[in-house]
Design an enzyme around this catalytic site. Structure first.
Site, PDB file in Angstrom:
ATOM      1  N   HIS A 127      19.501  50.572  17.578  1.00 52.51           N
ATOM      2  CA  HIS A 127      20.396  49.990  17.080  1.00 52.51           C
ATOM      3  C   HIS A 127      21.630  50.542  16.960  1.00 52.51           C
ATOM      4  O   HIS A 127      21.108  51.533  15.800  1.00 52.51           O
ATOM      5  CB  HIS A 127      19.897  48.591  15.893  1.00 52.51           C
ATOM      6  CG  HIS A 127      20.686  47.481  16.133  1.00 52.51           C
ATOM      7  ND1 HIS A 127      21.851  47.792  14.452  1.00 52.51           N
ATOM      8  CD2 HIS A 127      21.240  46.371  16.030  1.00 52.51           C
ATOM      9  CE1 HIS A 127      22.823  46.609  14.205  1.00 52.51           C
ATOM     10  NE2 HIS A 127      22.061  45.899  14.970  1.00 52.51           N
ATOM     11  N   ASP A 204      12.192  51.190  12.507  1.00 49.57           N
ATOM     12  CA  ASP A 204      13.702  50.266  12.829  1.00 49.57           C
ATOM     13  C   ASP A 204      12.406  48.602  12.802  1.00 49.57           C
ATOM     14  O   ASP A 204      12.445  48.580  14.019  1.00 49.57           O
ATOM     15  CB  ASP A 204      15.305  50.222  12.655  1.00 49.57           C
ATOM     16  CG  ASP A 204      15.426  48.947  13.287  1.00 49.57           C
ATOM     17  OD1 ASP A 204      14.895  48.256  13.037  1.00 49.57           O
ATOM     18  OD2 ASP A 204      16.310  48.927  13.830  1.00 49.57           O
ATOM     19  N   GLN A 207      13.370  43.418  14.384  1.00 54.63           N
ATOM     20  CA  GLN A 207      12.878  42.607  15.543  1.00 54.63           C
ATOM     21  C   GLN A 207      11.305  42.080  15.796  1.00 54.63           C
ATOM     22  O   GLN A 207      10.952  41.635  16.140  1.00 54.63           O
ATOM     23  CB  GLN A 207      13.350  42.817  17.105  1.00 54.63           C
ATOM     24  CG  GLN A 207      14.720  43.193  16.884  1.00 54.63           C
ATOM     25  CD  GLN A 207      15.935  41.265  16.729  1.00 54.63           C
ATOM     26  OE1 GLN A 207      14.661  40.363  16.844  1.00 54.63           O
ATOM     27  NE2 GLN A 207      16.778  41.982  16.250  1.00 54.63           N
ATOM     28  N   LYS A 230      16.682  38.082   9.336  1.00 59.26           N
ATOM     29  CA  LYS A 230      15.869  37.450  10.899  1.00 59.26           C
ATOM     30  C   LYS A 230      14.360  37.441  10.245  1.00 59.26           C
ATOM     31  O   LYS A 230      13.716  37.418  11.756  1.00 59.26           O
ATOM     32  CB  LYS A 230      15.782  38.899  11.038  1.00 59.26           C
ATOM     33  CG  LYS A 230      17.777  39.577  11.429  1.00 59.26           C
ATOM     34  CD  LYS A 230      17.474  40.686  12.289  1.00 59.26           C
ATOM     35  CE  LYS A 230      18.934  41.574  12.079  1.00 59.26           C
ATOM     36  NZ  LYS A 230      19.567  40.979  13.088  1.00 59.26           N
ATOM     37  N   CYS A 373      24.662  45.811  19.618  1.00 58.27           N
ATOM     38  CA  CYS A 373      25.153  46.434  18.986  1.00 58.27           C
ATOM     39  C   CYS A 373      24.499  47.437  19.302  1.00 58.27           C
ATOM     40  O   CYS A 373      23.745  48.322  18.603  1.00 58.27           O
ATOM     41  CB  CYS A 373      24.915  46.053  17.025  1.00 58.27           C
ATOM     42  SG  CYS A 373      25.697  44.946  16.526  1.00 58.27           S
TER      43      CYS A 373
END
Length: 419
Positions: A127, A204, A207, A230, A373
């Site tokens: 991302h 990261d 998600q 999220k 992104c």
């Protein structure tokens, strides 16, 4: 005797999400844009309202009752996040505005120690939030960026990673779950290999944290970042996890109130963790509501969420696979849908994803269209943009059916125009 369908997880909890029970363009809303942001349950919404109605006050600085209550709730949220990802200490959780700020914190603070020729390994599917801060750091320090490519199945190529890493590598920063491909990177193996070469590891987890159990001690990452919006929490709140000794060695990112111990006209000393990295008045209500979101997810059980979403994912991919014009990206779901995240990025022949999304919106179906992104990844795949349907535990098979029917109609509509 009439047989009734066994209630799914979504059936049991959908009433907790008021926003889902509305019509868009005259049709019942089918919200399939969860990778961009999740919806919020009543517990989170009520927590926000309770703060502002009952104990709105600044934290850490007052001895009166409202300030003490706000401080207790704010710090309790930190405890909840620490337990949620199995951090070794509550001091390892730093509240930030979002994952982007958390990554920038590491890049500007720890990253200032890098020198010309030091190497940072990323992947081609990062991302922009886990790419641009390192580009800026490389420009400032002379560090070199290297990129792991994808396997034939469009997953993180562990063998290519092994060929890139060296004793010059100071950092490996990679996405846990791709927001476009949906692949799940082998972060535990990545961390072990990186540490063998003396490199630090940043994950990261935007998600992954909302969709599966996360154990930072088992992964053995040095930093991990996530965004609250999220994971059923409000916007404007996220967190950075960092190992205690590493965070203690890092200089402050922002200066101001709260992050200090003593201030003089010509110098200052800084507060202990985590406050050293939380300058100024924080997003108090949002942090407390993040704690409520963690309570909500924990009550359902992250194992249960992952298992249910895996079933939905397998069904989504099965239905998409029956439409000849559809090209999907990322690995196929494995047994029972496991092995990938609950999303599908796809193209539909010559139909532009934005046009597709616009037509689906008329049917009440919300999906994402664009580069998500991940422009470098789309260039790597040889495409400009994709459409993306992303699921959460409050989605149903029936909603997927509505999406598929609307998608087929949209493709037929544009087919008639192109012909």
């Amino acid at each position: 005797m009439t047989l009734t369908r066994e209630k799914t997880l979504a059936d049991r909890i959908r009433s907790d999400f008021p926003i889902l029970h509305q019509k868009v363009n005259g049709k019942p809303l089918v919200y399939l844009d969860n990778a961009a942001t999740s919806q919020k349950p009543l517990l989170v919404l009520n927590t926000l309202r309770d703060y502002y109605e009952q104990y709105n006050s600044n934290v850490h600085r007052g001895v009166h009752t409202l300030s003490a209550k706000a401080t207790d709730a704010y710090e309790a949220a930190r405890d909840k996040v620490a337990a949620f990802i199995n951090a070794a200490s509550r001091q390892e959780i730093v509240f930030t505005r979002n994952a982007s700020e958390a990554i920038n914190l590491v890049a500007y603070s720890w990253g200032s120690s890098l020198q010309t020729g030091d190497e940072i390994i990323l992947s081609v599917m990062e991302h922009h939030s886990n790419l641009i801060p390192w580009q800026l750091l490389a420009q400032r320090t002379g560090a070199v960026l290297k990129f792991v490519e994808l396997t034939a199945e469009q997953e993180f190529d562990l063998e290519h990673f092994k060929s890139l890493i060296s004793d010059k590598t100071k950092l490996v920063a990679t996405v846990h779950v791709s927001n476009t491909l949906g692949c799940i990177s082998p972060v535990k193996e990545i961390a072990a290999i990186a540490h063998e070469h003396g490199a630090k590891v940043l994950i990261d987890a935007c998600q992954s944290v909302p969709h599966m159990p996360i154990d930072v001690q088992q992964i053995d990452c040095d930093w991990l970042v996530a965004s609250g919006h999220k994971m059923c929490a409000p916007t404007g709140i996220g967190f950075l996890y960092g190992k205690l000794d590493i965070l203690r060695s890092m200089s402050p990112f922002l200066g101001g109130g709260e992050m200090i111990a003593d201030v003089f006209l010509d110098h200052a000393t800084y507060a202990d963790l985590p406050h050293k990295f939380e300058a100024g008045t924080p997003a108090i209500a949002e942090a407390i509501a993040l704690g409520a979101a963690v309570d909500y997810l924990s009550a359902i059980g992250m194992d249960n969420i992952y298992a249910y979403e895996a079933e939905l994912t397998a069904y989504l991919w099965e239905q998409l696979g029956q439409i000849s014009e559809i090209q999907t990206y990322g690995p196929q779901p494995k047994v029972a849908g496991l092995g990938r995240a609950a999303l599908a990025a796809f193209t539909a022949g010559d139909v532009h994803p934005h046009d597709l999304s616009t037509i689906l919106d008329q049917a009440g179906v919300a999906i994402r269209a664009g580069h998500h992104c991940t422009q470098p990844l789309h260039r790597h795949l040889g495409i400009q943009s994709t459409a993306r349907a992303s699921l959460s535990f409050y989605n149903t098979r029936q909603e997927i059916d509505v999406f598929i029917a609307a998608l087929k109609e949209a493709i037929e509509f544009f087919g008639s125009i192109f012909s």
